[in-house]
Design a protein around this motif. Structure first.
Motif, mmCIF file in Angstrom:
data_model
loop_
_atom_site.group_PDB
_atom_site.id
_atom_site.type_symbol
_atom_site.label_atom_id
_atom_site.label_comp_id
_atom_site.label_asym_id
_atom_site.label_seq_id
_atom_site.Cartn_x
_atom_site.Cartn_y
_atom_site.Cartn_z
ATOM 1 N N GLU A 168 6.847 6.436 -4.144
ATOM 2 C CA GLU A 168 6.772 6.063 -2.736
ATOM 3 C C GLU A 168 7.194 4.614 -2.527
ATOM 4 O OE1 GLU A 168 3.162 6.807 -0.486
ATOM 5 O OE2 GLU A 168 3.669 5.092 0.769
ATOM 6 N N LEU B 210 -1.183 8.064 0.418
ATOM 7 C CA LEU B 210 -2.409 8.194 -0.378
ATOM 8 C C LEU B 210 -3.606 7.701 0.440
ATOM 9 C CD1 LEU B 210 -1.137 6.783 -3.798
ATOM 10 C CD2 LEU B 210 -0.993 9.099 -2.932
ATOM 11 N N ILE C 8 1.047 -4.305 -7.967
ATOM 12 C CA ILE C 8 -0.338 -4.117 -8.409
ATOM 13 C C ILE C 8 -0.398 -3.806 -9.896
ATOM 14 C CG2 ILE C 8 -1.193 -3.424 -6.145
ATOM 15 C CD1 ILE C 8 -1.202 -0.557 -7.149
ATOM 16 N N ARG D 218 -9.382 -4.194 -2.106
ATOM 17 C CA ARG D 218 -8.798 -3.871 -3.405
ATOM 18 C C ARG D 218 -8.942 -5.053 -4.364
ATOM 19 N NH1 ARG D 218 -2.872 -1.388 -3.531
ATOM 20 N NH2 ARG D 218 -2.167 -3.468 -3.035
ATOM 21 N N GLU E 173 -7.618 6.215 -3.241
ATOM 22 C CA GLU E 173 -6.534 6.377 -4.218
ATOM 23 C C GLU E 173 -5.731 5.088 -4.355
ATOM 24 O OE1 GLU E 173 -5.509 11.140 -3.922
ATOM 25 O OE2 GLU E 173 -4.621 9.794 -2.470
ATOM 26 N N ASN E 174 -5.487 4.440 -3.244
ATOM 27 C CA ASN E 174 -4.759 3.176 -3.283
ATOM 28 C C ASN E 174 -5.490 2.145 -4.129
ATOM 29 O OD1 ASN E 174 -2.235 2.421 -1.625
ATOM 30 N ND2 ASN E 174 -3.244 4.013 -0.428
ATOM 31 N N LEU F 158 -1.211 10.341 -9.709
ATOM 32 C CA LEU F 158 -1.280 9.368 -8.613
ATOM 33 C C LEU F 158 -0.285 8.237 -8.857
ATOM 34 C CD1 LEU F 158 -3.167 9.448 -6.220
ATOM 35 C CD2 LEU F 158 -4.707 7.899 -7.438
ATOM 36 N N LEU G 248 1.505 -1.620 -11.922
ATOM 37 C CA LEU G 248 1.790 -0.314 -12.517
ATOM 38 C C LEU G 248 3.136 -0.373 -13.239
ATOM 39 C CD1 LEU G 248 0.767 2.036 -9.569
ATOM 40 C CD2 LEU G 248 -0.592 1.340 -11.522
ATOM 41 N N ARG H 255 -5.132 10.803 -12.437
ATOM 42 C CA ARG H 255 -4.766 9.428 -12.141
ATOM 43 C C ARG H 255 -3.290 9.181 -12.444
ATOM 44 N NH1 ARG H 255 -5.906 4.230 -11.681
ATOM 45 N NH2 ARG H 255 -4.673 2.897 -13.042
ATOM 46 N N LEU I 85 0.844 -1.190 0.000
ATOM 47 C CA LEU I 85 0.000 0.000 0.000
ATOM 48 C C LEU I 85 0.881 1.242 0.000
ATOM 49 C CD1 LEU I 85 -2.662 -1.015 2.650
ATOM 50 C CD2 LEU I 85 -2.909 -1.011 0.185
ATOM 51 N N PHE I 86 0.264 2.366 -0.363
ATOM 52 C CA PHE I 86 0.994 3.630 -0.407
ATOM 53 C C PHE I 86 0.522 4.490 0.750
ATOM 54 C CE2 PHE I 86 0.434 1.881 -4.622
ATOM 55 C CZ PHE I 86 1.751 1.659 -4.965
ATOM 56 N N ALA J 285 -7.821 2.815 -6.402
ATOM 57 C CA ALA J 285 -7.928 3.290 -7.786
ATOM 58 C C ALA J 285 -6.687 2.914 -8.587
ATOM 59 C CB ALA J 285 -8.130 4.802 -7.805
ATOM 60 N N LEU J 286 -5.536 2.989 -7.955
ATOM 61 C CA LEU J 286 -4.287 2.694 -8.656
ATOM 62 C C LEU J 286 -4.265 1.276 -9.200
ATOM 63 C CD1 LEU J 286 -1.603 4.389 -6.441
ATOM 64 C CD2 LEU J 286 -2.027 4.799 -8.852
ATOM 65 N N ALA J 287 -4.922 0.365 -8.499
ATOM 66 C CA ALA J 287 -4.862 -1.026 -8.925
ATOM 67 C C ALA J 287 -5.897 -1.336 -9.994
ATOM 68 C CB ALA J 287 -5.070 -1.936 -7.723
ATOM 69 N N LEU J 288 -6.779 -0.405 -10.263
ATOM 70 C CA LEU J 288 -7.940 -0.753 -11.090
ATOM 71 C C LEU J 288 -7.801 -0.418 -12.559
ATOM 72 C CD1 LEU J 288 -11.026 0.054 -8.887
ATOM 73 C CD2 LEU J 288 -9.951 -2.117 -9.408
ATOM 74 N N GLY J 289 -6.843 0.369 -12.955
ATOM 75 C CA GLY J 289 -6.779 0.760 -14.352
ATOM 76 C C GLY J 289 -7.699 1.935 -14.614
ATOM 77 N N ASN J 290 -7.871 2.253 -15.877
ATOM 78 C CA ASN J 290 -8.519 3.521 -16.219
ATOM 79 C C ASN J 290 -9.991 3.609 -15.867
ATOM 80 O OD1 ASN J 290 -6.275 4.878 -17.245
ATOM 81 N ND2 ASN J 290 -6.372 3.649 -19.119
#
Lengths: 537, 308
Positions: free
Chosen positions: B173, A105, B181, A161, A109-110, B166, B183, B163, A101-102, A112-117
């Protein structure tokens, strides 16, 4: 706990089949033609000791590591998983032991980052997080920053998530090691519910009672190979333990509980503000450790253990010198070296970097804290003495290493741990403060370390153990307490404490400290303990 | 002081602060992704010399700016190849890039020293530029200054609500978690470094094509370094970088004004003023550790290997 409702049905359609998976690392065969299959809606346990190859296997499933040989069959099709992104697309989710995790954030937000657009609409996503977490009984506020969450809550973020996506296989790596017993129960309810809905779950653990309570089937790994497969409900814990550790290693021991003698370490009203914005402040800590006893402090990581250890070891200087007392007087203002001269030995949480210098040889590492035992004469290092000191540690604690010139970083975690514990114990300290003494150590080595601690105790040393492993604390501690959010629970003799009570302490429910919220039952408890306290004085 | 002097000071403050603002914003984006590129000075100098030569040869200022940006990006990708591709130490690589850029720009530009070109024109926006005091400061500047306003807005928005912003923060970080995940850690870092290079090149070009339209060896005079300090002391926050850059601009002008007014202080001491003032103010602002930790890229400067 109820037993699994779905029995192990061999006709259950397979979600994932792994055949002959082999992965070779330099100097170590992590997986040796491993076979594993997981059915739809099945909770499958992957059992094994540290270093048995569990982590490698699940990294292969999650696309982090590529196997050298063998194949993966996902829902009937042979596939190669390119990377984690690919695994997620297939519906494979993973909850890591050390969370991914970040901290800076928010929860939303955490996720959302894993979900794609598709996660561009943050409001809709926050709503979805709320509904998913409510549905599976995991309360979560999407607006919170992750650094402000407890470890248990962080795990929920990781699970949610995975759940907001179309999840077909959920991998959990040692998920209960960071939870209180009560939180474990909640987690199991969630997992059972998920499995009933058809999600497959791969549950990685070395805790046999949990596997028995939760899992439909189990595969046991030892030294990279499948050493057995079973239906946990039909086995008892010791037969599964045998599959994990092999025949030679003694599995369980019992140690006598003793009463200590004179107080060695006395902590009174220790308050310490943390410099780290993500740290925990210590709140009015009171603690006595007697010579000849082991006191255990339980707690979920990140509840002030690091800060307490730093205050005790001397890494943090205490403004109020009197807060920490040794028999010779207040020591709160002394640096680590001076405290060591007064009888302290310390095993920090981090092995590499604090317990030992990675790029230095074992011999030099032995000197780092052993210099007080006369290894330095007139400012010069006594090389021969240091060498024989290091060799003695290696021999007595069965550290597996070619010789004392080996760099600390090239030892396995368990071996290095044995070396560090050995180094401190061999100095015959009057007070030993040890953090997570058997973390990441296999069962055989853990037994050896426990025995060494008990021996040190019987020689009359005061010992304070901070650990997240409750079973370990129950095994070796003479008295027990828990730390939560920088405050310490009452301390009780181990035989008088139940697992449930420690669980409540770990969650911050110290009956005595909350006079307003006392239930009648808790009143009786606190009355009794007051009475007991009066008697002893 | 009369109002004309104040108007002119404010106008010059923006002009002086602009190259610093541009290069610092670029470096901030780069650092947010976890890459510490100490080669700002070298990239700026290469941008300055490339822009100047391109303009001298073609007479086209926009081609000059384009070439300045291209030079910055090329330099940054040289850094990326070594520091990201080969996982070399970022600090050492960045320092080498600065030394390389300083030397190469002096070598390439040696035949162009002292050649005059027509610098970038000021575009006064009708009506708005006639507002007393702030009119000239904000609305009678050249195109690159306006562009820097836009860049500031875009980057502010980028980290606040986009996004992609982010993702950049996440990669800076905890790259291992970001990789886990799914990215694209390395792609993000390459692009962030390239963006930093483009901005440094543009800032260099601004110096040699607009601020003082000529080429002189080492003409950035440490602005790349001050930008690096600015990013840290601004705690990686866009609005503080803007403030710090203009503060530097203001102090630079004030020391000239002070000299003009005939203060009996050595001009060399006065010339230190902008550097000292900027660092002092920003250090005081970044005192609050807790606050700055929320914005700092925790994995800054640490190499990332996938699959470990």
């Amino acid at each position: 706990m109820n037993t699994p409702t779905v029995s192990s049905n061999p006709d259950r359609p397979k979600r994932l089949v792994m055949q002959g998976i082999t992965k070779q690392y330099p100097g170590c065969l992590a997986n040796d033609s491993v076979d594993l299959d997981i059915g739809v809606g099945e909770i499958h346990a992957l059992l094994g000791e540290n270093g048995a190859g569990k982590s490698t296997l699940m990294k292969i499933i999650y696309g982090v590591v590529k196997p050298d040989a063998g194949q993966l069959i996902w829902e009937g099709e042979t596939i190669r998983i390119k990377d984690p992104a690919h695994a997620r697309k297939l519906g494979i989710g993973m909850v890591f032991q050390h969370f991914s995790l970040f901290e800076t954030l928010t929860v939303t937000e955490n996720i959302a980052l894993a979900l794609g657009n598709e996660a561009d609409d943050m409001k809709a996503l926050a709503e979805k997080i709320r509904s998913v977490s409510a549905r599976y009984g995991m309360a979560l506020n999407p607006q919170r920053y992750v650094h402000s969450l407890s470890v248990g809550e962080r795990q929920r973020v990781e699970i949610v998530r995975c759940l907001v996506q179309d999840i077909r296989l959920l991998i959990l790596d040692e998920p209960t090691s960071v939870l209180t017993p009560q939180e474990v129960d909640t987690l199991f309810i969630t997992l059972r519910r998920l499995a009933e809905e058809g999600c497959s779950i791969l549950f990685i653990s070395h805790k046999l009672n949990e596997v028995k309570a939760l899992c439909h089937r189990a595969t046991v790994l030892r030294a990279g190979r499948v050493s057995g497969a079973c239906i946990p409900t039909e086995e008892d814990a010791s037969s599964m333990a045998r599959m994990m550790v092999g025949d030679e290693t003694p599995i369980s021991m019992d140690y006598d509980k003793v009463q200590g003698q004179a107080v060695f370490l006395q902590v009174r009203g220790l308050n310490q503000r943390s410099d780290d914005p993500f740290g925990v402040d210590l709140k009015n800590i009171n603690l006595d450790v007697h010579a000849g006893e082991i006191v255990g402090i339980a707690g979920v990581a990140g509840n002030g253990q690091e800060e307490l250890l730093a205050a005790l070891s001397g890494e943090d200087i205490i403004k109020n010198h009197d807060a920490i007392h040794f028999p010779c007087g207040p020591v709160g203002h002394l640096c680590p070296e001076k405290r060591r001269r007064k009888g302290l030995a310390f095993v920090p949480e981090e092995r590499l970097g604090r317990g030992a210098v990675p790029d230095m040889s074992l011999k030099d590492n032995a000197l780092l804290t052993g210099f007080l035992t006369g290894l330095i004469k007139n400012g010069m290092i006594d090389h021969e003495g240091t060498e024989s000191f290091a060799k003695k540690i290696i021999k007595q604690f069965k550290v597996k290493t070619p010789d004392s010139g080996t760099h600390a970083k090239s030892l396995s975690g368990g071996n290095l741990q044995k070396f560090i514990i050995g180094r401190e114990i061999m100095q015959n300290p009057q007070l030993l403060v040890a953090a997570h003494p058997t973390w990441g150590v296999d069962i055989g080595a853990a037994t050896a370390i426990h025995q060494a601690l008990i021996d040190l105790r019987d020689q009359g040393a005061a010992i304070l153990i901070v650990s997240e492993d409750i079973d370990e604390l129950f095994l070796i501690s003479d008295r027990l307490c828990a730390i939560c959010d920088g405050a310490l629970s009452p301390i009780k003799p181990t035989p008088q404490v139940t697992l449930e009570e420690v669980g409540r302490w770990m969650a911050g429910m110290f009956d005595e400290l909350l006079p307003d919220e006392k239930t009648p039952e808790a009143n009786i408890v606190s009355l009794q303990s007051t009475a007991a306290a009066v008697k002893t004085h | 002081m009369d109002i004309d002097l104040i108007t002119n000071i404010l106008y010059a403050m923006i002009r002086t602060g602009t190259p610093l603002l541009i290069v610092a914003l670029g470096e901030m984006v780069c650092e947010k992704s976890g890459v510490l590129n100490l080669g700002q000075e070298g990239m700026m100098l290469m941008g300055a010399v490339a822009g100047f030569i391109a303009t001298w040869l073609t007479g086209n200022l926009f081609f000059g700016f384009l070439m300045a940006i291209v030079a910055g990006v090329l330099m940054s990708q040289l850094f990326a190849m070594i520091a990201l591709g080969l996982n070399a130490n970022q600090v050492a690589t960045g320092l080498a890039l600065t030394i390389f850029g300083t030397g190469l720009s002096a070598f390439i530009g040696s035949g162009f020293v002292g050649n005059p070109i027509e610098g970038l024109d000021v575009i006064a926006i009708p009506f708005l530029s006639e507002i007393p005091v702030i009119g000239k400061m904000l609305f009678a500047q050249d195109l690159i200054v306006y562009l820097s306003f836009v860049l500031f807005g875009v980057i502010f928005w980028f980290f606040r609500s986009s996004r992609t912003g982010l993702i950049v923060k996440a990669v800076g970080e905890n790259p291992h978690a970001a990789n886990a995940i799914g990215l694209p850690v390395m792609r993000t870092r390459y692009l962030a470094v390239a963006f930093g290079g483009a901005m440094a090149g543009l800032a260099g070009g601004y110096l040699s094509l607009a601020y003082t339209p000529l080429w002189a060896e080492n003409m950035t005079s440490g602005r790349g370094w001050i930008a690096l300090a600015l990013v840290v002391f601004a705690s990686w926050r866009t609005e503080r970088i803007l403030l710090g850059a203009y503060l530097f601009g203001l102090a630079s002008i004030l020391h000239l004004v002070a000299q003009g007014l005939g203060f009996a202080v050595s001009p060399n001491l006065l010339a230190m003023l902008p550097y000292i003032a900027t660092v002092l103010v920003l250090v005081m602002m970044s005192r609050n550790q807790g606050q700055s930790k929320m914005y700092a890229p925790i994995s800054l400067g640490k190499p990332f290997h996938a699959g470990t």
